[in-house]
Design a protein around this motif. Structure first.
Motif, short mmCIF file in Angstrom:
data_model
loop_
_atom_site.label_atom_id
_atom_site.label_comp_id
_atom_site.label_asym_id
_atom_site.label_seq_id
_atom_site.Cartn_x
_atom_site.Cartn_y
_atom_site.Cartn_z
N VAL A 110 25.75 9.66 -5.01
CA VAL A 110 26.33 8.42 -4.51
C VAL A 110 25.86 7.22 -5.32
O VAL A 110 26.63 6.30 -5.61
CB VAL A 110 26.00 8.25 -3.01
CG1 VAL A 110 26.35 6.86 -2.53
CG2 VAL A 110 26.74 9.29 -2.19
N GLN A 111 24.58 7.24 -5.71
CA GLN A 111 24.04 6.13 -6.48
C GLN A 111 24.67 6.02 -7.86
O GLN A 111 24.90 4.91 -8.36
CB GLN A 111 22.52 6.30 -6.61
CG GLN A 111 21.79 5.14 -7.23
CD GLN A 111 21.38 4.10 -6.22
OE1 GLN A 111 21.62 4.27 -5.03
NE2 GLN A 111 20.77 3.03 -6.67
N LEU A 114 29.44 7.58 -7.05
CA LEU A 114 30.29 7.17 -5.93
C LEU A 114 29.60 6.06 -5.12
O LEU A 114 29.23 6.26 -3.96
CB LEU A 114 30.60 8.37 -5.03
CG LEU A 114 31.26 9.57 -5.70
CD1 LEU A 114 31.26 10.77 -4.78
CD2 LEU A 114 32.68 9.21 -6.14
N PRO A 115 29.40 4.90 -5.69
CA PRO A 115 28.70 3.84 -4.94
C PRO A 115 29.48 3.34 -3.73
O PRO A 115 28.88 2.80 -2.80
CB PRO A 115 28.53 2.74 -5.99
CG PRO A 115 29.59 2.99 -7.01
CD PRO A 115 29.78 4.48 -7.05
N LYS A 116 30.80 3.51 -3.71
CA LYS A 116 31.59 3.06 -2.56
C LYS A 116 31.33 3.90 -1.31
O LYS A 116 31.62 3.46 -0.19
CB LYS A 116 33.08 3.10 -2.90
CG LYS A 116 33.49 2.10 -3.99
CD LYS A 116 34.98 2.15 -4.23
CE LYS A 116 35.39 1.13 -5.29
NZ LYS A 116 36.85 1.15 -5.55
N LEU A 117 30.81 5.10 -1.50
CA LEU A 117 30.51 5.97 -0.36
C LEU A 117 29.12 5.74 0.23
O LEU A 117 28.75 6.41 1.18
CB LEU A 117 30.65 7.44 -0.76
CG LEU A 117 32.04 7.92 -1.14
CD1 LEU A 117 31.99 9.40 -1.49
CD2 LEU A 117 33.03 7.66 -0.02
N LYS A 118 28.37 4.82 -0.33
CA LYS A 118 27.01 4.58 0.17
C LYS A 118 27.00 4.09 1.62
O LYS A 118 26.18 4.55 2.42
CB LYS A 118 26.29 3.58 -0.73
CG LYS A 118 24.82 3.42 -0.37
CD LYS A 118 24.10 2.54 -1.37
CE LYS A 118 22.62 2.44 -1.01
NZ LYS A 118 21.88 1.59 -1.97
#
Length: 303
Positions: A110-111, A114-118
């Motif tokens: 995620v970091q 896929l930062p939007k899924l944090k």
């Protein structure tokens, strides 16, 4: 002459003798210090008095008016003490392994990718905080009952039996992973915020390292403090959890304190075990904090 008189009239010496000086804005440091001392004193009394009373109860026998540390000596010879501690330690270690095996790759992915899924990951990690342990264990018990009520030869029946094995119940680490998820997530998230993860991964991958080597050699050493904090919190949670283990009728350390130690010759054994386990937990926490502080100081000196 006129400019000199104007400057003289605005000088501090030209101010009236009886005039009051303007007060400085802000808080009085002496009062703040006294408030700190008062608050810390109240908190110290709140925590120390029950511990001191517990120690006095285990140290002094009212009937004989004697002082003795014999309850602490009876702990290691008590029936079931070693078995319960070993079982709880195994469950705690397996819980930490499963928790980090699921959490570390997800947080790194995620970091980096896929930062939007944090926000979604954080919301899912915080769900166990609002989930009742009793409701959770009742649901798990119902699902396990479906397996044991089936045909003995089916794989579902065998799986339910293996999960509830008294020697090492595998269902406990699975449940404890869910409960400890928020604490481990917060510890790792705070550590990831202070690390330039993208630069570390790009440098390691640029040198030809594979993803497992990158995580093991480059990422995890920089997350050591967060990993230790999450592991200690999980260990303390597993050793202190009572509701789930007692409802599922297992005998880890917390259930042993309530059940088997109550059958001792005196009622001093259970408080002695509780006090000793609490002091050992504090000692481990202070040790982790000390080692983390020394490592941070060493890194600052090297930089």
């Amino acid at each position: 002459m006129r400019s000199a008189s104007i400057s003289a009239s605005h000088s501090p010496a030209a101010a009236p003798v009886g005039a009051r000086r303007p007060k400085r804005r802000g808080l009085d440091l002496s009062r703040v210090r006294w408030w700190r001392v008062a608050v810390l004193g109240v908190l110290g009394i709140y925590f120390v008095v029950p511990l001191a009373a517990t120690f006095w109860f285990t140290f002094y026998t009212p009937g004989t008016h004697q002082f003795s540390l014999s309850p602490y000596g009876q702990i290691f010879s008590a029936k079931g003490f070693g078995t319960s501690v070993l079982l709880t330690f195994k469950v705690a270690v397996l819980t930490i392994v499963i928790l980090y095996a699921l959490l570390i790759p997800a947080m790194i992915a995620v970091q980096l990718r896929l930062p939007k899924l944090k926000p979604l990951l954080e919301s899912l990690a915080m769900v166990p905080l609002v989930l009742s342990p009793v409701a959770l264990v009742v649901g798990v018990q119902t699902v396990l009952g479906w397996g044991t009520n089936g045909n003995p030869g089916t794989p579902l029946f065998q799986l339910a039996v293996d999960l509830q094995n008294g020697n090492f119940p595998l269902i406990l680490p699975i449940i404890y992973v869910v409960i400890a998820l928020p604490f481990a997530y917060r510890s790792l998230d705070a550590q990831l915020r202070s690390v330039d993860l993208k630069t570390l991964v790009e440098a390691s991958r640029g040198l030809g390292a594979s993803w497992p080597v990158t995580i093991w050699r480059a990422v995890l050493p920089n997350l050591r403090t967060g990993l230790l904090s999450g592991a200690i919190l999980t260990l303390a949670l597993v050793f202190g959890e009572y509701t789930i283990s007692s409802i599922l009728q297992f005998l880890p350390f917390s259930v042993w304190i309530v059940q088997d130690s109550q059958g001792a010759t005196s009622g001093q054994l259970a408080p002695a075990v509780s006090l000793l386990s609490l002091l050992l937990s504090w000692a481990v926490l202070f040790l982790v904090s000390f080692l983390g502080g020394r490592r941070a100081a060493g890194s600052n000196r090297s930089s």
